[in-house]
Design a protein around this motif. Structure first.
Motif, PDB file in Angstrom:
ATOM      1  N   THR A   9       0.839  -1.202   0.000  1.00 46.86           N
ATOM      2  CA  THR A   9       0.000   0.000   0.000  1.00 46.86           C
ATOM      3  C   THR A   9       0.876   1.255   0.000  1.00 46.86           C
ATOM      4  OG1 THR A   9      -1.548  -1.279   1.368  1.00 46.86           O
ATOM      5  CG2 THR A   9      -2.015   1.056   1.080  1.00 46.86           C
ATOM      6  N   PHE A  10       2.009   1.196   0.705  1.00 48.55           N
ATOM      7  CA  PHE A  10       2.941   2.339   0.809  1.00 48.55           C
ATOM      8  C   PHE A  10       2.194   3.603   1.238  1.00 48.55           C
ATOM      9  CE2 PHE A  10       5.006  -0.361  -2.578  1.00 48.55           C
ATOM     10  CZ  PHE A  10       5.991  -0.878  -1.745  1.00 48.55           C
ATOM     11  N   ASP A  11       1.544   3.487   2.396  1.00 49.86           N
ATOM     12  CA  ASP A  11       0.681   4.570   2.876  1.00 49.86           C
ATOM     13  C   ASP A  11       1.050   4.957   4.315  1.00 49.86           C
ATOM     14  OD1 ASP A  11      -1.382   6.412   2.918  1.00 49.86           O
ATOM     15  OD2 ASP A  11      -2.957   4.924   3.283  1.00 49.86           O
ATOM     16  N   PRO A  12       2.226   5.607   4.507  1.00 46.29           N
ATOM     17  CA  PRO A  12       3.186   6.055   3.493  1.00 46.29           C
ATOM     18  C   PRO A  12       4.363   5.073   3.351  1.00 46.29           C
ATOM     19  CG  PRO A  12       3.741   7.083   5.585  1.00 46.29           C
ATOM     20  CD  PRO A  12       2.539   6.195   5.841  1.00 46.29           C
ATOM     21  N   ILE A  13       5.138   5.252   2.287  1.00 50.82           N
ATOM     22  CA  ILE A  13       6.400   4.544   2.161  1.00 50.82           C
ATOM     23  C   ILE A  13       7.358   5.079   3.229  1.00 50.82           C
ATOM     24  CG2 ILE A  13       7.285   6.158   0.409  1.00 50.82           C
ATOM     25  CD1 ILE A  13       8.734   3.724  -0.847  1.00 50.82           C
ATOM     26  N   HIS A  14       8.199   4.196   3.795  1.00 52.23           N
ATOM     27  CA  HIS A  14       9.087   4.630   4.873  1.00 52.23           C
ATOM     28  C   HIS A  14      10.464   3.969   4.739  1.00 52.23           C
ATOM     29  CE1 HIS A  14       8.198   0.740   6.671  1.00 52.23           C
ATOM     30  NE2 HIS A  14       6.906   1.031   6.719  1.00 52.23           N
ATOM     31  N   ASN A  15      11.347   4.276   5.681  1.00 51.99           N
ATOM     32  CA  ASN A  15      12.721   3.783   5.601  1.00 51.99           C
ATOM     33  C   ASN A  15      12.808   2.265   5.688  1.00 51.99           C
ATOM     34  OD1 ASN A  15      13.680   6.383   5.377  1.00 51.99           O
ATOM     35  ND2 ASN A  15      14.128   6.612   7.559  1.00 51.99           N
ATOM     36  N   GLY A  16      11.845   1.643   6.338  1.00 51.13           N
ATOM     37  CA  GLY A  16      11.814   0.181   6.389  1.00 51.13           C
ATOM     38  C   GLY A  16      11.641  -0.415   5.009  1.00 51.13           C
ATOM     39  N   HIS A  17      10.772   0.172   4.202  1.00 50.27           N
ATOM     40  CA  HIS A  17      10.577  -0.302   2.827  1.00 50.27           C
ATOM     41  C   HIS A  17      11.856  -0.149   2.003  1.00 50.27           C
ATOM     42  CE1 HIS A  17       6.167   0.885   3.595  1.00 50.27           C
ATOM     43  NE2 HIS A  17       6.193  -0.436   3.553  1.00 50.27           N
ATOM     44  N   ILE A  18      12.513   0.982   2.149  1.00 46.90           N
ATOM     45  CA  ILE A  18      13.750   1.229   1.404  1.00 46.90           C
ATOM     46  C   ILE A  18      14.832   0.233   1.822  1.00 46.90           C
ATOM     47  CG2 ILE A  18      15.522   2.941   0.857  1.00 46.90           C
ATOM     48  CD1 ILE A  18      12.715   3.616  -0.226  1.00 46.90           C
ATOM     49  N   HIS A  19      14.926  -0.021   3.106  1.00 47.04           N
ATOM     50  CA  HIS A  19      15.885  -0.992   3.641  1.00 47.04           C
ATOM     51  C   HIS A  19      15.643  -2.379   3.037  1.00 47.04           C
ATOM     52  CE1 HIS A  19      18.095  -3.427   6.545  1.00 47.04           C
ATOM     53  NE2 HIS A  19      16.977  -4.024   6.892  1.00 47.04           N
ATOM     54  N   TYR A  26      20.739  -6.396  -3.254  1.00 47.63           N
ATOM     55  CA  TYR A  26      22.103  -6.885  -3.099  1.00 47.63           C
ATOM     56  C   TYR A  26      22.176  -8.394  -2.863  1.00 47.63           C
ATOM     57  CZ  TYR A  26      23.231  -1.920  -2.697  1.00 47.63           C
ATOM     58  OH  TYR A  26      23.363  -0.575  -2.936  1.00 47.63           O
ATOM     59  N   ASN A  27      21.273  -8.935  -2.053  1.00 44.16           N
ATOM     60  CA  ASN A  27      21.337 -10.351  -1.721  1.00 44.16           C
ATOM     61  C   ASN A  27      20.930 -11.259  -2.873  1.00 44.16           C
ATOM     62  OD1 ASN A  27      22.017 -10.879   1.310  1.00 44.16           O
ATOM     63  ND2 ASN A  27      20.665  -9.098   1.346  1.00 44.16           N
ATOM     64  N   LEU A  28      20.026 -10.780  -3.726  1.00 47.74           N
ATOM     65  CA  LEU A  28      19.544 -11.590  -4.841  1.00 47.74           C
ATOM     66  C   LEU A  28      20.190 -11.198  -6.164  1.00 47.74           C
ATOM     67  CD1 LEU A  28      15.731 -11.628  -3.957  1.00 47.74           C
ATOM     68  CD2 LEU A  28      17.471 -13.321  -3.352  1.00 47.74           C
ATOM     69  N   GLU A  29      21.062 -10.189  -6.143  1.00 47.81           N
ATOM     70  CA  GLU A  29      21.730  -9.702  -7.354  1.00 47.81           C
ATOM     71  C   GLU A  29      20.704  -9.358  -8.440  1.00 47.81           C
ATOM     72  OE1 GLU A  29      24.611 -12.688  -8.354  1.00 47.81           O
ATOM     73  OE2 GLU A  29      25.935 -12.123  -6.714  1.00 47.81           O
ATOM     74  N   ILE A  30      19.791  -8.482  -8.057  1.00 53.35           N
ATOM     75  CA  ILE A  30      18.673  -8.087  -8.915  1.00 53.35           C
ATOM     76  C   ILE A  30      19.062  -6.876  -9.761  1.00 53.35           C
ATOM     77  CG2 ILE A  30      16.328  -7.126  -8.833  1.00 53.35           C
ATOM     78  CD1 ILE A  30      16.452 -10.104  -8.190  1.00 53.35           C
ATOM     79  N   MET A 160      17.229 -10.812   7.039  1.00 47.22           N
ATOM     80  CA  MET A 160      17.894  -9.509   7.045  1.00 47.22           C
ATOM     81  C   MET A 160      17.741  -8.851   8.405  1.00 47.22           C
ATOM     82  SD  MET A 160      15.122  -7.147   4.986  1.00 47.22           S
ATOM     83  CE  MET A 160      14.970  -8.268   3.598  1.00 47.22           C
ATOM     84  N   PRO A 161      18.607  -7.886   8.724  1.00 43.44           N
ATOM     85  CA  PRO A 161      18.403  -7.117   9.952  1.00 43.44           C
ATOM     86  C   PRO A 161      17.068  -6.371   9.868  1.00 43.44           C
ATOM     87  CG  PRO A 161      20.575  -6.700   8.999  1.00 43.44           C
ATOM     88  CD  PRO A 161      19.802  -7.472   7.978  1.00 43.44           C
ATOM     89  N   LEU A 162      16.341  -6.371  10.975  1.00 43.68           N
ATOM     90  CA  LEU A 162      15.018  -5.767  10.969  1.00 43.68           C
ATOM     91  C   LEU A 162      15.069  -4.282  11.309  1.00 43.68           C
ATOM     92  CD1 LEU A 162      12.816  -8.445  12.779  1.00 43.68           C
ATOM     93  CD2 LEU A 162      12.829  -7.892  10.345  1.00 43.68           C
ATOM     94  N   LEU A 163      14.325  -3.486  10.528  1.00 43.74           N
ATOM     95  CA  LEU A 163      14.010  -2.117  10.913  1.00 43.74           C
ATOM     96  C   LEU A 163      12.522  -2.132  11.241  1.00 43.74           C
ATOM     97  CD1 LEU A 163      15.792   0.243   8.327  1.00 43.74           C
ATOM     98  CD2 LEU A 163      16.484  -0.316  10.642  1.00 43.74           C
ATOM     99  N   ASP A 164      12.219  -2.154  12.512  1.00 45.64           N
ATOM    100  CA  ASP A 164      10.833  -2.361  12.930  1.00 45.64           C
ATOM    101  C   ASP A 164      10.044  -1.052  12.822  1.00 45.64           C
ATOM    102  OD1 ASP A 164       8.614  -3.642  13.798  1.00 45.64           O
ATOM    103  OD2 ASP A 164       9.217  -3.826  15.891  1.00 45.64           O
ATOM    104  N   ILE A 165       9.693  -0.716  11.573  1.00 47.47           N
ATOM    105  CA  ILE A 165       8.936   0.502  11.280  1.00 47.47           C
ATOM    106  C   ILE A 165       7.656   0.081  10.556  1.00 47.47           C
ATOM    107  CG2 ILE A 165       8.947   2.726  10.084  1.00 47.47           C
ATOM    108  CD1 ILE A 165      12.007   2.573  10.065  1.00 47.47           C
TER     109      ILE A 165
END
Length: 202
Positions: A9-19, A26-30, A160-165
Motif C-alpha cells: 500500500t505504501f501509505d506512506p512509504i518509509h525507511n523500512g521499505h527502502i531498507h 544486493y542479496n539476490l543480485e537483482i 535480514m536485519p530488521l528495521l521495525d517501522i
C-alpha cells in the motif's frame, strides 16, 4: 534480466521499505526493484487508504537518485480490486524474457492460502519473503516448506536485519503531532505536510 516487484500500500512509504528493497537488490543480485503501490488492495477494503496518485508520488520521491529502483502505476490505474496474479500475468506478457520475483513480508506468506489464484502467482514469479517481527522463524520455514511441496515451487526466505517501522505507527505519531522524520525519507515527509495527511487518528 532479474527484476523484483515490491508490492504494498505504501501509505506512506518509509525507511523500512527502502531498507528491504536494498537488501533484496544486493542479496539476490537483482537488476531492478519495481515498487508497485496497490490500487484497491482487497485485504484493506474496509480501511481508509490515501489516494493512489499521492501514494505513487510519495514512492517516486522516496526512490529518487537510485537508478535500480522504479515505481509502476499499473495497479493504481486499473479499476477494481488489485490482485497480484493479474499484475504478474501483465508483467510476464510485456517482458517474457525477464526472471520475475515478487517480494512480500512473512505475514503475507502465512496468509498466502487466502490469496486469489495462488497457483498462477507462483507460476509467474519466484516468491521472496522478508522477515518481520512477531513471527517465529520455525513457523515461517514450516509454512514455506508446505507451500513449496503443495505447489511444486521454490520460495526464497530473505533473512535480514530488521528495521521495525510500520506505516500504521507513523500515521499514529503524525496524528499525535510527534516527530517522524527519522522514520521516512525527507521528501516523503514534505509531501505528507503538503497534503496534510494522517492528521486524524488511525
Amino acid at each position: 534480466m532479474k527484476k523484483v516487484i515490491f508490492g504494498g500500500t505504501f501509505d506512506p512509504i518509509h525507511n523500512g521499505h527502502i531498507h528491504i528493497a536494498y537488501e533484496a537488490l544486493y542479496n539476490l543480485e537483482i537488476d531492478e526493484i519495481i515498487f508497485m503501490p496497490a490500487g484497491q488492495p482487497p485485504h484493506k477494503s474496509n480501511k481508509r487508504v490515501t489516494g493512489g496518485k499521492i501514494r505513487y508520488e510519495m514512492v517516486l520521491k522516496a526512490i529518487e537518485g537510485e537508478e535500480r529502483f522504479s515505481v509502476s502505476d499499473y495497479e493504481i490505474k486499473n479499476k477494481g480490486l488489485s490482485y497480484t496474479y493479474n499484475t504478474l500475468i501483465h508483467f510476464n506478457k510485456i517482458e517474457p524474457d525477464t526472471e520475475w520475483f515478487f517480494l512480500v513480508g512473512v505475514d503475507s506468506l502465512m496468509a498466502l492460502k487466502t490469496w486469489m489464484n495462488i497457483d498462477i502467482i507462483l507460476d509467474n514469479c519466484t516468491l521472496v519473503v522478508f522477515s518481520r517481527s512477531g513471527f517465529l522463524e520455525k513457523n515461517v520455514l514450516e509454512m514455506k516448506a508446505r507451500l513449496e511441496a503443495e505447489y511444486n515451487t521454490n520460495i526464497i526466505f530473505l533473512q535480514m536485519p530488521l528495521l521495525d517501522i510500520s506505516s500504521t505507527t507513523i500515521k499514529e505519531k503524525i496524528a499525535q503531532h510527534k516527530v517522524v522524520n527519522y522514520l521516512l525519507p525527507y521528501k516523503v515527509e514534505r509531501m505528507i505536510n503538503k497534503y496534510n495527511l494522517y492528521r486524524d487518528k488511525v
